[in-house]
Design an enzyme around this catalytic site. Structure first.
Site, mmCIF file in Angstrom:
data_model
loop_
_atom_site.group_PDB
_atom_site.id
_atom_site.type_symbol
_atom_site.label_atom_id
_atom_site.label_comp_id
_atom_site.label_asym_id
_atom_site.label_seq_id
_atom_site.Cartn_x
_atom_site.Cartn_y
_atom_site.Cartn_z
ATOM 1 C CG ASN A 67 12.478 -15.414 106.261
ATOM 2 O OD1 ASN A 67 11.845 -16.273 105.659
ATOM 3 N ND2 ASN A 67 13.789 -15.266 106.158
ATOM 4 C CB CYS A 91 14.066 -18.988 102.166
ATOM 5 S SG CYS A 91 14.404 -18.833 103.910
ATOM 6 C CG HIS A 120 12.542 -15.502 100.681
ATOM 7 N ND1 HIS A 120 11.554 -16.068 101.452
ATOM 8 C CD2 HIS A 120 13.651 -15.431 101.467
ATOM 9 C CE1 HIS A 120 12.046 -16.337 102.654
ATOM 10 N NE2 HIS A 120 13.312 -15.952 102.690
HETATM 11 N N1 ACO Z 1 17.114 -4.279 117.323
HETATM 12 C C1 ACO Z 1 17.970 -3.271 117.536
HETATM 13 N N2 ACO Z 1 19.248 -3.295 117.113
HETATM 14 C C2 ACO Z 1 19.657 -4.383 116.465
HETATM 15 C C3 ACO Z 1 18.825 -5.481 116.211
HETATM 16 C C4 ACO Z 1 17.509 -5.402 116.669
HETATM 17 N N3 ACO Z 1 16.608 -6.383 116.484
HETATM 18 N N4 ACO Z 1 19.524 -6.417 115.525
HETATM 19 C C5 ACO Z 1 20.769 -5.922 115.363
HETATM 20 N N5 ACO Z 1 20.854 -4.705 115.931
HETATM 21 C C6 ACO Z 1 21.999 -3.827 116.020
HETATM 22 C C7 ACO Z 1 23.325 -4.540 115.919
HETATM 23 O O1 ACO Z 1 23.701 -5.094 117.140
HETATM 24 C C8 ACO Z 1 24.219 -3.422 115.480
HETATM 25 O O2 ACO Z 1 24.561 -2.658 116.598
HETATM 26 P P1 ACO Z 1 26.068 -2.088 116.772
HETATM 27 O O3 ACO Z 1 26.226 -1.145 115.600
HETATM 28 O O4 ACO Z 1 26.010 -1.418 118.093
HETATM 29 O O5 ACO Z 1 26.965 -3.271 116.692
HETATM 30 C C9 ACO Z 1 23.313 -2.570 114.604
HETATM 31 O O6 ACO Z 1 21.958 -2.934 114.938
HETATM 32 C C10 ACO Z 1 23.506 -2.794 113.146
HETATM 33 O O7 ACO Z 1 23.579 -4.187 112.909
HETATM 34 P P2 ACO Z 1 23.617 -4.763 111.476
HETATM 35 O O8 ACO Z 1 23.781 -6.257 111.519
HETATM 36 O O9 ACO Z 1 24.592 -3.978 110.649
HETATM 37 O O10 ACO Z 1 22.139 -4.402 110.993
HETATM 38 P P3 ACO Z 1 21.546 -4.544 109.566
HETATM 39 O O11 ACO Z 1 21.077 -3.257 109.083
HETATM 40 O O12 ACO Z 1 22.440 -5.371 108.690
HETATM 41 O O13 ACO Z 1 20.224 -5.402 109.848
HETATM 42 C C11 ACO Z 1 19.465 -7.648 109.652
HETATM 43 C C12 ACO Z 1 20.320 -6.676 110.444
HETATM 44 C C13 ACO Z 1 18.024 -7.156 109.724
HETATM 45 C C14 ACO Z 1 19.581 -9.014 110.281
HETATM 46 C C15 ACO Z 1 19.933 -7.669 108.192
HETATM 47 O O14 ACO Z 1 21.318 -7.870 108.127
HETATM 48 C C16 ACO Z 1 19.246 -8.745 107.363
HETATM 49 O O15 ACO Z 1 18.066 -8.690 107.127
HETATM 50 N N6 ACO Z 1 20.037 -9.727 106.896
HETATM 51 C C17 ACO Z 1 19.462 -10.808 106.070
HETATM 52 C C18 ACO Z 1 18.737 -11.759 106.960
HETATM 53 C C19 ACO Z 1 17.970 -12.765 106.171
HETATM 54 O O16 ACO Z 1 17.420 -12.480 105.119
HETATM 55 N N7 ACO Z 1 17.901 -13.972 106.727
HETATM 56 C C20 ACO Z 1 17.068 -14.974 106.224
HETATM 57 C C21 ACO Z 1 17.620 -15.714 105.051
HETATM 58 S S1 ACO Z 1 16.459 -16.796 104.401
HETATM 59 C C22 ACO Z 1 16.586 -18.353 105.134
HETATM 60 O O17 ACO Z 1 17.074 -19.265 104.532
HETATM 61 C C23 ACO Z 1 16.007 -18.586 106.485
#
Ligand code: ACO
Length: 311
Positions: free
Chosen positions: A263, A109, A233
């Site tokens: 993304n 990214c 980004h």
């Molecule tokens: N819908 C509903 N619930 C979900 C979803 C979803 N799509 N995804 C995860 N959950 C649930 C989890 O299972 C968890 O449930 P639990 O508490 O029962 O276990 C709960 O939501 C909380 O999960 P978290 O992982 O703590 O959620 P968080 O608030 O951290 O959000 C996310 C998850 C959106 C993935 C976040 O961590 C994030 O954006 N991380 C960075 C991702 C990123 O930027 N990636 C790209 C990098 S760039 C590249 O090089 C491609």
């Protein structure tokens, strides 16, 4: 000494749009959860890197008014090349009728900012014109049963023509970084699907963006008060908000397309930048801060003075 400046720009998104409600029919999620936790409402899917790059590259060249023979180098920033080899850049070069070298660059990214800094060095080294494209097709790499990743990504491309100019430098400061010790928190094996530790990526992304932005601004001898618009980004609105807070920036200075693109990796910064140009948010002489992070973990930032030719 002549320096590079951006003289043409364009983007391309595949036609097919996938909404949060449609995703909620595939995995256990909801429009509300996705919007609240990421800021994303829709994303474009079913693109290919070569097709999207060709469209964006052709339009950027037309805008700059340059012919195929005028381009001295094609740099294609992408982590999702259509084939293992040849480089997608070679296919795009042929599609556009270019008669120059063509290379893929993989900094995930952060790829577009890596490419921008690299293109500027080539211009300083003597080339007249570089076509830089940031393009990724992430939808083929998504595990559609994994709600933690499938809601985040989309496909897209953005291109800029960078030309040698006698004006002042437009790249004022930059920082490129990689922390390979974190390679295991976000990856995709050959033939596999995207695997991500979302929380760990989130935590490190905020710090990496802050660090890259500070270093680029320090090199440019500017502060966040001098920056007219930040082009971050587009991964998660909460990552952008958290890094902005640490940098003393307010969200009204962010270029944002995340809600409609998701993304798009190397395409996300040019997509957001071109959207801001089209919306009249970037004026001649404005200082822009481009800042990204990605798998690797890579991170990159650049401070540029907007000095596109008057049209
Ligand atoms: N819908 C509903 N619930 C979900 C979803 C979803 N799509 N995804 C995860 N959950 C649930 C989890 O299972 C968890 O449930 P639990 O508490 O029962 O276990 C709960 O939501 C909380 O999960 P978290 O992982 O703590 O959620 P968080 O608030 O951290 O959000 C996310 C998850 C959106 C993935 C976040 O961590 C994030 O954006 N991380 C960075 C991702 C990123 O930027 N990636 C790209 C990098 S760039 C590249 O090089 C491609």
């Amino acid at each position: 000494m002549p320096h590079g400046r951006i003289t043409g720009w364009a983007t391309h998104l595949p036609e097919k749009v996938l909404t949060n409600d449609e995703l909620a029919k595939i995995v256990d999620t909801s429009d509300e959860w996705i919007r609240e936790r990421t800021g994303i409402s829709t994303r474009h899917v079913d693109g290919t890197v070569t097709e999207m790059s060709t469209e964006a590259g052709r339009s950027a060249m037309a805008m700059a008014g340059v012919a195929a023979d005028d381009i001295d180098l094609l740099l294609l920033a992408s982590c999702t090349s259509d084939q293992q080899f040849p480089a997608s850049a070679s296919v795009v070069q042929h599609n556009l009728g270019l008669t120059c070298g063509a290379i893929d660059m993989n900094a995930a990214c952060s790829g577009f900012v890596y490419g921008l800094v690299t293109a500027m060095q080539y211009i300083d080294g003597g080339l007249d014109r570089v076509l830089l494209i940031g393009s990724d097709a992430l939808s083929p790499l998504i595990d559609w049963a994994d709600r933690g990743t499938c809601v985040l990504f989309g496909d897209g491309a953005g291109a800029v023509v960078i030309e040698r100019s006698a004006e002042e430098p437009s790249l004022l400061g930059w920082d490129l970084m990689s922390d390979g010790s974190a390679a295991g928190i976000l990856y995709c094996d050959h033939g596999g699907k995207i695997v991500m530790n979302g929380q760990e990526v989130f935590r490190r992304a905020v710090l990496a963006m802050e660090s890259a932005a500070r270093k680029a601004m320090e090199q440019a001898a500017v502060t966040s008060d001098d920056i007219a618009l930040v082009v971050p980004h587009q991964a998660n609105v909460r990552i952008i908000e958290a890094s902005f807070k640490r940098l003393g920036l307010t969200m009204d200075r962010a270029a944002m397309v995340l809600h409609r693109t998701g993304n798009t990796s190397a395409a996300s910064i040019p997509l957001a930048m071109v959207d801001a140009i089209d919306a009249g948010r970037i004026q001649q002489g404005d200082l822009l801060l481009l800042v990204g992070f990605g798998a690797g973990m890579s991170s990159a930032a650049a401070v540029i003075r907007w000095d596109a030719p008057a049209r």
